[in-house]
Design a protein around this motif. Sequence first.
Motif, PDB file in Angstrom:
ATOM      1  N   LEU A   1     -10.271   2.424  -2.523  1.00  0.00           N
ATOM      2  CA  LEU A   1      -9.725   1.326  -2.786  1.00  0.00           C
ATOM      3  C   LEU A   1     -10.102   0.574  -1.648  1.00  0.00           C
ATOM      4  O   LEU A   1     -10.039   0.752  -0.244  1.00  0.00           O
ATOM      5  N   THR A   2     -10.193  -0.603  -2.012  1.00  0.00           N
ATOM      6  CA  THR A   2     -10.296  -2.050  -0.821  1.00  0.00           C
ATOM      7  C   THR A   2      -9.399  -2.868  -1.718  1.00  0.00           C
ATOM      8  O   THR A   2      -9.506  -3.131  -2.532  1.00  0.00           O
ATOM      9  N   ASP A   3      -9.091  -3.674  -0.651  1.00  0.00           N
ATOM     10  CA  ASP A   3      -8.018  -5.404  -0.477  1.00  0.00           C
ATOM     11  C   ASP A   3      -9.302  -6.338  -0.546  1.00  0.00           C
ATOM     12  O   ASP A   3      -9.918  -6.283   0.316  1.00  0.00           O
ATOM     13  N   THR A   4      -9.832  -6.758  -1.135  1.00  0.00           N
ATOM     14  CA  THR A   4     -10.614  -8.203  -1.075  1.00  0.00           C
ATOM     15  C   THR A   4      -9.741  -9.731  -0.585  1.00  0.00           C
ATOM     16  O   THR A   4      -8.596  -9.299  -1.043  1.00  0.00           O
TER      17      THR A   4
ATOM     18  N   ARG B   1      -8.019  -6.257  -6.084  1.00  0.00           N
ATOM     19  CA  ARG B   1      -9.086  -4.645  -5.311  1.00  0.00           C
ATOM     20  C   ARG B   1      -9.560  -4.380  -5.795  1.00  0.00           C
ATOM     21  O   ARG B   1     -10.360  -5.064  -6.807  1.00  0.00           O
TER      22      ARG B   1
ATOM     23  N   TRP C   1      -0.076  -5.439  -9.072  1.00  0.00           N
ATOM     24  CA  TRP C   1      -0.648  -4.051  -7.746  1.00  0.00           C
ATOM     25  C   TRP C   1       1.046  -3.529  -6.632  1.00  0.00           C
ATOM     26  O   TRP C   1       1.152  -2.864  -6.317  1.00  0.00           O
TER      27      TRP C   1
END
Length: 494
Positions: free
Chosen positions: A125-128, A133, A488
């Motif tokens: 998972l990555t933060d944009t 996400r 989130w």
Amino acid sequence: MTVLRNHVGGRFVESGRTFDKTSPVDGTTVAVVHEADAVIVDAAVAAARRALNGRWGTSSVADRAALLRRIADGIEARFEDLLAAEVGDTGKPVELARRLDVARAAQNFRSFADTISAKGLDAFLTDTPDGGRALNYAVRKPLGVVAVIVPWNLPLLLLTWKVAPALACGNAVVVKPSEETPSSATVLAEIIAEAGAPDGVFNLVHGFGAGSAGELLTSHAGIDGVTFTGESRTGSAIMKAVAPRVRPVSFELGGKNAALVFDDCDLDRTIEGLSRSVFTNTGQVCLCTERVYVQRGVYDEVVSGLVEAAERLRPGRPEDPAANFGPLISQTHRRKVMSYQALAVEQGAKVVTGGGAPALDGDLAAGAWIEPTLWTGLDNAAAVMREEVFGPVAGIVPFDGEEEAIALANDTEYGLAAAVWTSDLDRGHRVAQRMDVGMAWVNAWYLRDLRSPFGGFGLSGVGREGGEHSLHFYTSPTNVCVGLTGPWSAEEAS
């Protein structure tokens, strides 16, 4: 007379031109080999592409792993056939081929079956940037049609080392063995077909390099990648051939490997290890030692110990239980190695043992025999200390301190392997990590875990193979990014 044919799309095919494969033991003809022409190479590449577009292209990991294990079973079932093929082509002692070449072939297929079965999905998972996400995961796809080109020194071992991961990843292959060792690849083609591989998954073309099957294959527009083990100059030629199409390559090339012997080493263990690393397979292993640097306190003892080990080697027919030393692969290679023996003397070497060819009687007199040879009196400026000889030869040079030894070992354009012999494990770790090589042993040589990375720096190659490292070359990843919506945090959810 044995006749070896090309294997294309599930069947053996002949060509309009043949060549003789001769024994390095006594010069007799081992087999008549059909040399692949452009038509056969085209057909092999096309057959591989059809396999990829057919059911092989949609095969599951479980199906491919099961095939690899059936191939390993087939290798064991035909162990003696493969052994006879390897010994007939190379002339190496039967027990060496039994222990090293054929046994390892089955292990290669089982090891990569285990590796591909255990490989999971890489997801994170990555933060944009907008505060949302995304879920990212990589789907690894087969590289495609892979050209597999293998040398003559360990033909079956190195062939299976490349074919096993290529098939595990779902590729189709076109194999070109060395013209000096075509026999075991032909038996392997039969085994893979009997194991149930779809037609076209494994194709085999025989021939030479430039102007023959090797050049036709590496320059073919239908090839998606090339894996090659052999001489550095051949690797350079292959890079030029694939450059216009920007195809990936995996190369394990030559070496001018060093051993560093410190005066606190276990002498008996060290001399035994050095004798194997210099003379195994008549010095025809890319990992063999050709430069031995010895701390002055034990220099004389190491030289005398290695001389005794060399003089215990006995040439003879592969099946002779009293023989433990085989011929070089060919008369052409014998001339090359003997030219380096002469050059060493011209450049000031003292020959402490060997230096020529053994006097053998009868049929063996026609073989490609040579004496195990050790030189002293040279430094790193000598050509024989800089250029790969690929024979049972080594130069022995004294040193005083650790820094000097490291500098001497790293003074080369090659970077494949090194060995450090010492009872001080702090020093062993320290020195091994400073070797500019792909593989560094401490108090060992040729000790291999098939999951570890294998390859070199500089003139010794490009890329790494072994375990998951092989999967990186034989697959191409597609990253899938899925944007996610929703709360989130607990605060947002409320």
